[in-house]
Design an enzyme around this catalytic site. Structure first.
Site, PDB file in Angstrom:
ATOM      1  N   LYS A 142      14.010 -15.591  39.044  1.00  0.00           N
ATOM      2  CA  LYS A 142      12.635 -15.216  39.355  1.00  0.00           C
ATOM      3  C   LYS A 142      11.783 -15.514  38.126  1.00  0.00           C
ATOM      4  O   LYS A 142      12.054 -15.002  37.030  1.00  0.00           O
ATOM      5  CB  LYS A 142      12.552 -13.735  39.724  1.00  0.00           C
ATOM      6  CG  LYS A 142      11.112 -13.289  39.973  1.00  0.00           C
ATOM      7  CD  LYS A 142      11.042 -11.895  40.539  1.00  0.00           C
ATOM      8  CE  LYS A 142       9.588 -11.467  40.709  1.00  0.00           C
ATOM      9  NZ  LYS A 142       9.467 -10.108  41.222  1.00  0.00           N
ATOM     10  N   LYS A 151      12.701 -17.874  43.153  1.00  0.00           N
ATOM     11  CA  LYS A 151      11.321 -17.472  43.406  1.00  0.00           C
ATOM     12  C   LYS A 151      10.437 -17.833  42.235  1.00  0.00           C
ATOM     13  O   LYS A 151      10.802 -17.525  41.115  1.00  0.00           O
ATOM     14  CB  LYS A 151      11.304 -15.965  43.638  1.00  0.00           C
ATOM     15  CG  LYS A 151       9.939 -15.389  43.850  1.00  0.00           C
ATOM     16  CD  LYS A 151      10.043 -13.908  44.043  1.00  0.00           C
ATOM     17  CE  LYS A 151       8.637 -13.357  44.135  1.00  0.00           C
ATOM     18  NZ  LYS A 151       8.612 -11.944  43.998  1.00  0.00           N
TER      19      LYS A 151
END
Ligand SMILES: NCc1[nH]cc(CCC(=O)O)c1CC(=O)O
Ligand SMILES: [Mg+2]
Length: 343
Positions: free
Chosen positions: A211, A265
């Site tokens: 992320k 992400k």
């Protein structure tokens, strides 16, 4: 100079290509279908929704045209719609009232917080749809960070112990998958141990493994109401957008600690990371098609600058091509409608 074409001026393409003609397979629709390598299906979709207090209440999210926040009773309706459409999983994010936020994010551990109530009601009404809940403190903290803040630092280990309890509270409320999005070190293992010893060994963990500290989360922070609260940035825990090898080391740890699926992400600017993780680990790999990726298509489409629906479907299949097994996307209900219409 004579620019008109004469047959004797044609390049000898058969000689150049060795008689291979790539366009032959593309001539007809049936042939294009026949050789298509990747396909988006209903089974790939995870639909994120935002939950608010109240009854029969819905709010638009200005920075995410087409996305609404729902009170719990309407979240149940959304789950019914997911079931009808054939979307396998619903992801829940709370918009917590500022009064319920504090510097510890204590509301995250309240077993009748918004998310827990939504889980109970959705599970009771629509047990067929999988429920994913986010584990992180940012919807509950007054400073907007995912962990505990002390003297300007996000402290890792104490945050992990709170996150593990948060995950347990969500599991007790009936969620099927917990998704730690906080990026603290060691939280996947701590959550696994906590769930297992409390009898929730069946609850899956989707680790937000890679992320990144990204600008593409802007509209989401708006949707959950933490954007204006965030003090500073998240660069000391989320990854540097310039790094790729580091994602492999993150994945190694999360998998060793017990992650059932790994996630990348944002999605679109990180397709290379999805491909590397998939090729290296062969794990079920989820792409998070973030709020920013959603809103930039919606904004351009609203201006008539691109065909929003085609851009959406192209974006979604790019995740499949990169190696993702599933896609968490705000486009899920619309994409599902289009996919169903073409069945
Ligand atoms: N734990 C926070 C969280 N969980 C999902 C998103 C972003 C989702 C999106 O942009 O769609 C974020 C934002 C952040 O890290 O600041
Ligand atoms: Mg990690």
């Amino acid at each position: 100079m004579n620019l008109s074409f004469h047959s004797d001026a044609l390049p000898d393409v058969d000689r150049i290509t060795g008689r291979r003609r790539m366009r032959r397979n593309r001539r007809t629709d049936w042939s294009r279908r026949l050789i298509r390598e990747n396909r988006l299906t209903l089974d790939d979709l995870i639909w994120p929704i935002f939950v608010i207090e109240g009854e029969n209440k819905r709010e638009t999210v200005p920075s995410m045209p087409g996305v609404e926040r729902f009170s719990v009773d309407l979240a149940v309706k959304a789950a019914e719609r997911a079931r009808e459409l054939g979307i396998p999983v619903l992801a829940l994010f709370p918009n917590t009232h500022p009064e319920k936020r504090d510097d510890q994010g204590s509301e995250a551990l309240n077993d009748s917080n918004l998310i827990c109530r939504a889980c109970r009601e959705i599970k009771a009404a629509v047990p067929e749809v999988g429920l994913l809940t986010d584990v992180a403190l940012d919807p509950y903290t007054s400073h907007g960070h995912d962990g505990l803040l002390r003297e300007g630092e996000i402290i890792n280990d104490e945050s992990v112990s709170v996150l593990a309890r948060q995950a347990l509270v969500q599991a007790q409320a009936g969620c099927d998958i917990v998704a730690p999005s906080d990026m603290m070190d060691g939280r996947v293992g701590a959550i696994r141990e906590t769930l297992d010893s409390a009898g929730y060994g069946h609850v899956q963990i989707v680790a937000y493994t890679a992320k990144y500290a990204s600008a593409f989360y802007g509209p989401f922070r708006d949707a959950v109401g933490s954007g204006t609260m965030l003090s500073g940035d998240k660069k000391t825990y989320q990854m540097d957008p310039a790094n790729s090898d580091e994602a492999l080391r993150e994945a190694e740890l999360d998998i060793a600690e017990g992650a059932d699926m790994i996630m990348v992400k944002p999605g679109l600017p990180y397709l290379d990371i999805i491909r590397r993780l998939k090729d290296t680990f062969g794990m079920p790999t989820v792409a998070y098609n973030t709020s920013g990726e959603y809103s930039m298509i919606q904004a351009a489409a609203a201006n008539g600058w691109l065909d929003g629906e085609r851009a959406m479907m192209e974006q979604l299949v790019s995740f499949k091509r990169a190696g993702a097994d599933s896609i968490l996307t705000y486009f899920a209900p619309r994409a599902a409608e289009i996919l169903r219409a073409s069945l």
